[in-house]
Motif scaffolding. Structure first.
Motif, short mmCIF file in Angstrom:
data_model
loop_
_atom_site.label_atom_id
_atom_site.label_comp_id
_atom_site.label_asym_id
_atom_site.label_seq_id
_atom_site.Cartn_x
_atom_site.Cartn_y
_atom_site.Cartn_z
N ASN A 200 0.91 -1.20 -0.13
CA ASN A 200 -0.01 0.05 0.06
C ASN A 200 0.75 1.15 -0.18
O ASN A 200 0.70 2.17 -0.80
N TYR A 201 2.04 1.11 0.76
CA TYR A 201 2.80 2.38 0.99
C TYR A 201 3.46 2.64 -0.47
O TYR A 201 3.71 3.73 -1.14
N GLU A 202 3.93 1.35 -1.45
CA GLU A 202 4.58 1.54 -2.48
C GLU A 202 3.76 2.16 -3.64
O GLU A 202 4.00 2.80 -4.52
N LYS A 203 2.11 1.56 -3.25
CA LYS A 203 1.23 1.93 -4.30
C LYS A 203 1.11 3.69 -4.33
O LYS A 203 1.02 4.30 -4.93
N LYS A 204 1.07 4.06 -3.04
CA LYS A 204 0.74 5.55 -2.95
C LYS A 204 2.41 6.38 -3.24
O LYS A 204 2.20 7.38 -3.81
N ALA A 205 3.38 5.77 -3.03
CA ALA A 205 4.58 6.40 -3.45
C ALA A 205 4.39 6.38 -4.87
O ALA A 205 5.17 7.60 -5.54
N ARG A 206 4.19 5.58 -5.74
CA ARG A 206 4.11 5.43 -7.09
C ARG A 206 3.20 6.72 -7.80
O ARG A 206 3.44 7.33 -8.71
N ALA A 207 2.21 6.75 -6.97
CA ALA A 207 1.07 7.69 -7.31
C ALA A 207 1.50 9.13 -7.02
O ALA A 207 1.28 10.16 -7.70
N ASN A 208 2.28 9.38 -5.97
CA ASN A 208 3.03 10.51 -5.51
C ASN A 208 4.52 10.58 -5.46
O ASN A 208 4.99 10.56 -4.49
N PRO A 209 5.21 10.44 -6.70
CA PRO A 209 6.62 10.51 -6.62
C PRO A 209 7.25 11.86 -6.09
O PRO A 209 6.57 12.67 -6.18
#
Length: 209
Positions: A200-209
């Motif tokens: 979930n953290y990785e998904k959010k990080a990709r969405a907000n680089p």
């Protein structure tokens, strides 16, 4: 001159820790990276290598006789529900309820339970089953084992991590298989929940680089 010691102390307490944090973010290895399973195989049965790295299978959706279920875009946990749900099966469902409750902090999390039978007459199953975030997918008797990511093929033809009834499979939002778990083991559920948080953290990080 008396201010210099104070300035030096301020640099030590504020600036240096900030520099260490930046260095760790830029150069440190992320020890929370999850493994990938199910590598792509060529016509000779050899693992496909692209630019020096193993290429892994991506599954955009589960293709079932009853219809297709999308995987990409969500973090998915796949489980299997047999016709006869004994004590171990009920324990798996109880543990899945814990995973489902994580949707309050990971709203892209979806549980997909493959079932050979109708749940309309089921007694004692979590009331969340069949509601938003917990899909019940009807499968034929041998269909569950035929799914691309239902069995850890990358671990060998005879490898069986857990029985089908208790095996949970974690699929990330890009369709890659990232883990297998024993749904009847509370410690394994703790591990699954921790790894869902990482994805979930990785998904959010990709969405907000």
């Amino acid at each position: 001159m008396k201010n210099f010691p104070k300035a030096g102390l301020l640099i030590v307490t504020l600036v240096i820790p900030a520099l260490i944090f930046i260095m760790l973010r830029l150069f440190a290895t992320n020890h929370f990276d999850l493994p990938y399973f199910n590598p792509q195989l060529d016509s000779d049965g050899k693992v496909v290598i692209v630019n020096g790295d193993t290429a892994f299978k991506r599954t955009a959706e589960l293709k079932l006789a009853s219809g297709n279920s999308k995987l990409e875009g969500n973090i998915s946990v796949i489980s299997f529900l047999p016709k006869e749900c004994a004590d171990s099966c009920k324990l798996v469902l109880s543990n899945l309820k814990r995973v489902y409750d994580m949707r309050s902090e990971a709203n892209s999390l979806t549980i997909k339970t493959l079932s050979e039978d109708s749940l309309r007459s089921a007694i004692g199953h979590p009331e969340e089953m069949g509601k938003e975030g917990w899909e019940i997918l009807k499968v034929r008797p041998n269909e569950a084992d035929a799914l691309p990511d239902a069995r850890p093929k990358s671990l060998g033809k005879t490898a069986e991590l857990y029985p089908r009834e208790s095996r949970l499979t974690l699929i990330d939002s890009e369709g890659y298989t990232r883990g297998y778990y024993n749904g009847a083991d509370p410690a394994e559920i703790d591990r699954l929940m921790a790894e869902v948080k990482i994805l979930n953290y990785e998904k959010k990080a990709r969405a907000n680089p």
